[in-house]
Design a protein around this motif. Structure first.
Motif, PDB file in Angstrom:
ATOM      1  N   GLY A   1      43.160  28.091 -18.018  1.00 13.04           N
ATOM      2  CA  GLY A   1      42.598  29.369 -17.119  1.00 13.04           C
ATOM      3  C   GLY A   1      41.506  30.282 -17.420  1.00 13.04           C
ATOM      4  N   GLN A   2      40.923  30.688 -18.201  1.00 11.28           N
ATOM      5  CA  GLN A   2      40.272  31.446 -19.443  1.00 11.28           C
ATOM      6  C   GLN A   2      39.103  30.309 -19.335  1.00 11.28           C
ATOM      7  OE1 GLN A   2      41.629  33.354 -22.672  1.00 11.28           O
ATOM      8  NE2 GLN A   2      42.082  34.831 -21.408  1.00 11.28           N
ATOM      9  N   LEU A   3      39.498  29.033 -19.745  1.00 11.27           N
ATOM     10  CA  LEU A   3      38.701  28.321 -19.954  1.00 11.27           C
ATOM     11  C   LEU A   3      37.539  27.681 -18.801  1.00 11.27           C
ATOM     12  CD1 LEU A   3      36.699  26.707 -21.976  1.00 11.27           C
ATOM     13  CD2 LEU A   3      38.102  25.517 -22.680  1.00 11.27           C
ATOM     14  N   GLN A   4      38.480  27.431 -17.700  1.00 15.25           N
ATOM     15  CA  GLN A   4      38.170  26.805 -16.843  1.00 15.25           C
ATOM     16  C   GLN A   4      36.687  28.392 -15.982  1.00 15.25           C
ATOM     17  OE1 GLN A   4      36.977  24.245 -14.899  1.00 15.25           O
ATOM     18  NE2 GLN A   4      39.016  23.622 -14.007  1.00 15.25           N
ATOM     19  N   ARG A   5      37.829  29.493 -16.403  1.00 16.12           N
ATOM     20  CA  ARG A   5      36.205  30.261 -16.064  1.00 16.12           C
ATOM     21  C   ARG A   5      35.100  30.399 -16.262  1.00 16.12           C
ATOM     22  NH1 ARG A   5      39.069  35.248 -13.479  1.00 16.12           N
ATOM     23  NH2 ARG A   5      40.859  35.307 -13.157  1.00 16.12           N
ATOM     24  N   ILE A   6      34.768  30.043 -17.522  1.00 15.75           N
ATOM     25  CA  ILE A   6      33.898  29.789 -18.064  1.00 15.75           C
ATOM     26  C   ILE A   6      32.668  28.720 -17.831  1.00 15.75           C
ATOM     27  CG2 ILE A   6      33.025  28.589 -20.833  1.00 15.75           C
ATOM     28  CD1 ILE A   6      35.129  30.567 -22.151  1.00 15.75           C
ATOM     29  N   ASN A   7      33.362  27.355 -17.504  1.00 13.79           N
ATOM     30  CA  ASN A   7      32.778  26.667 -16.475  1.00 13.79           C
ATOM     31  C   ASN A   7      32.673  26.812 -15.544  1.00 13.79           C
ATOM     32  OD1 ASN A   7      33.432  24.071 -18.517  1.00 13.79           O
ATOM     33  ND2 ASN A   7      35.770  24.362 -18.024  1.00 13.79           N
ATOM     34  N   ILE A   8      32.748  27.817 -14.950  1.00 12.79           N
ATOM     35  CA  ILE A   8      32.345  28.242 -13.022  1.00 12.79           C
ATOM     36  C   ILE A   8      31.282  29.109 -13.835  1.00 12.79           C
ATOM     37  CG2 ILE A   8      33.383  29.823 -11.399  1.00 12.79           C
ATOM     38  CD1 ILE A   8      36.434  29.253 -11.410  1.00 12.79           C
ATOM     39  N   ALA A   9      31.710  30.534 -14.503  1.00 15.28           N
ATOM     40  CA  ALA A   9      30.627  30.967 -14.641  1.00 15.28           C
ATOM     41  C   ALA A   9      29.151  30.443 -15.484  1.00 15.28           C
ATOM     42  CB  ALA A   9      30.570  31.970 -16.157  1.00 15.28           C
ATOM     43  N   ARG A  10      29.217  28.552 -16.391  1.00 12.95           N
ATOM     44  CA  ARG A  10      28.196  27.884 -16.164  1.00 12.95           C
ATOM     45  C   ARG A  10      28.033  27.353 -14.858  1.00 12.95           C
ATOM     46  NH1 ARG A  10      29.589  23.351 -20.580  1.00 12.95           N
ATOM     47  NH2 ARG A  10      31.272  22.477 -18.569  1.00 12.95           N
ATOM     48  N   ALA A  11      28.740  26.817 -14.123  1.00 16.89           N
ATOM     49  CA  ALA A  11      28.201  26.550 -12.483  1.00 16.89           C
ATOM     50  C   ALA A  11      27.481  27.084 -11.678  1.00 16.89           C
ATOM     51  CB  ALA A  11      29.430  26.281 -11.556  1.00 16.89           C
ATOM     52  N   ILE A  12      27.631  29.167 -12.532  1.00 16.21           N
ATOM     53  CA  ILE A  12      26.547  29.428 -11.223  1.00 16.21           C
ATOM     54  C   ILE A  12      25.879  29.866 -11.620  1.00 16.21           C
ATOM     55  CG2 ILE A  12      29.162  30.327  -9.441  1.00 16.21           C
ATOM     56  CD1 ILE A  12      29.249  33.533 -11.155  1.00 16.21           C
ATOM     57  N   ALA A  13      25.410  29.955 -13.022  1.00 14.27           N
ATOM     58  CA  ALA A  13      24.400  30.412 -13.936  1.00 14.27           C
ATOM     59  C   ALA A  13      22.943  30.678 -13.202  1.00 14.27           C
ATOM     60  CB  ALA A  13      25.172  30.283 -15.215  1.00 14.27           C
ATOM     61  N   LEU A  14      23.125  29.425 -12.870  1.00 10.79           N
ATOM     62  CA  LEU A  14      21.375  29.411 -11.780  1.00 10.79           C
ATOM     63  C   LEU A  14      21.961  29.035 -10.087  1.00 10.79           C
ATOM     64  CD1 LEU A  14      20.939  25.883 -13.212  1.00 10.79           C
ATOM     65  CD2 LEU A  14      19.578  27.649 -14.770  1.00 10.79           C
ATOM     66  N   LYS A  15      22.952  30.217 -10.066  1.00  8.93           N
ATOM     67  CA  LYS A  15      22.508  30.720  -9.067  1.00  8.93           C
ATOM     68  C   LYS A  15      22.727  29.507  -7.613  1.00  8.93           C
ATOM     69  CE  LYS A  15      21.163  35.224  -9.239  1.00  8.93           C
ATOM     70  NZ  LYS A  15      21.432  35.606 -10.281  1.00  8.93           N
ATOM     71  N   PRO A  16      23.427  28.309  -7.515  1.00  7.55           N
ATOM     72  CA  PRO A  16      22.921  26.799  -7.124  1.00  7.55           C
ATOM     73  C   PRO A  16      23.402  27.328  -5.292  1.00  7.55           C
ATOM     74  CG  PRO A  16      25.248  27.153  -8.323  1.00  7.55           C
ATOM     75  CD  PRO A  16      23.973  28.004  -8.681  1.00  7.55           C
ATOM     76  N   LYS A  17      23.017  26.454  -5.004  1.00  8.34           N
ATOM     77  CA  LYS A  17      22.996  26.341  -3.576  1.00  8.34           C
ATOM     78  C   LYS A  17      25.005  25.918  -3.216  1.00  8.34           C
ATOM     79  CE  LYS A  17      18.988  27.096  -1.963  1.00  8.34           C
ATOM     80  NZ  LYS A  17      18.605  28.281  -1.091  1.00  8.34           N
TER      81      LYS A  17
END
Length: 273
Positions: free
Chosen positions: A156-172
């Motif tokens: 679960g913590q690692l999935q949060r890191i994947n989510i953090a990576r996904a939102i890093a560039l403020k995608p649409k």
């Protein structure tokens, strides 16, 4: 204008010869049309083999469809130029099911999250570190976690890191391909709550691919159901899914278990345990 438009997409895997015979082409997707507006989550439901992940790959630009068009922010994904494609890569991110195989085990959390920032932004080392620390806090982790390696985190913590990576560039938009199916029920609830919070805070759009109708219902505004490569049901109001007469949809709905075991029954009336 919708953020994403999928229009008449068909995808066929070509025929090939096996020993002494020619195998027929397999149709993975057949005449798929759907759209996702800004700030909207479309839940894409279906059993294994329904074509959900294949459609996700087509939308991500990984597999070019045999027929049809994919428009992102009004531009054809498969004919856009290099500059437009660079913006597309920035504005459309993905989170996969397996949080461990989605990262390099030799990278720290800091390196994993900062990778897209290094590719697209010109930040000093101190600015990069500050951004990573903020992203870790946003997804419910701590700045001190940035020096840890993947094996030091739970799923679960690692999935949060994947989510953090996904939102890093403020995608649409983010394509979420079975993002909670490998997690336990408590962790699933925490991740789904996080996804809802991020959607509201950043105005994100999601394509939420899953076989779990309960998970899809908790984050989605509208729902689409696939079966054998086709969309067999589409509802703009997710509550309408429970009155659908489609056999595939009724099967998915019937798979939802009441929270308390004493209320779980099989079709013959026996208690489900």
């Amino acid at each position: 204008m919708n953020l994403l438009e999928v229009v008449g997409v068909t995808h066929t895997y070509g025929s090939f010869r096996s020993f002494r015979r020619k195998e027929k082409a397999a149709t993975a997707l057949s005449d798929i049309s759907l759209s996702i507006g800004e700030g909207m989550c479309l839940g894409l439901l279906g059993t294994s083999g329904a074509g959900k992940s294949t459609l996700g790959k087509v939308i991500l630009g990984v597999e070019k469809p045999t027929k049809g068009t994919v428009l992102f922010q009004g531009q054809d994904l498969y004919t856009m130029g290099a500059a437009a494609r660079k913006h597309f890569r920035r504005d459309l991110q993905v989170v996969f099911q397996d949080s461990f195989s989605s990262v390099n085990p030799r990278m720290t959390a800091e390196k994993i999250i900062s990778e897209p920032l290094e590719n697209y932004e010109r930040l000093s080392p101190s600015e990069l570190k500050r951004n990573v620390a903020q992203l870790l806090e946003v997804v419910g982790l701590h700045a001190d976690d940035m020096k840890k390696f993947p094996m030091q985190f739970s799923g679960g913590q690692l999935q949060r890191i994947n989510i953090a990576r996904a939102i890093a560039l403020k995608p649409k938009m983010i394509v979420l391909d079975e993002p909670v199916s490998s997690l336990d029920m408590v962790t699933q609830t925490h991740i789904l709550t996080l996804l809802n919070e991020l959607k509201a805070e950043y105005g994100l759009s999601y394509l939420f691919i899953t076989h779990d109708i309960r998970a899809a219902y908790s984050v989605s505004d509208a729902l689409a159901v696939m079966d054998k490569g086709r969309v067999v049901e589409m509802v703009q109001d997710k509550d309408e899914i429970f009155s659908s007469q489609q056999p595939v949809v009724k099967k998915l709905v019937s798979s939802i278990l009441p929270e308390h075991p004493r209320n779980r029954t099989l079709l013959n009336g026996d208690v489900f345990v």
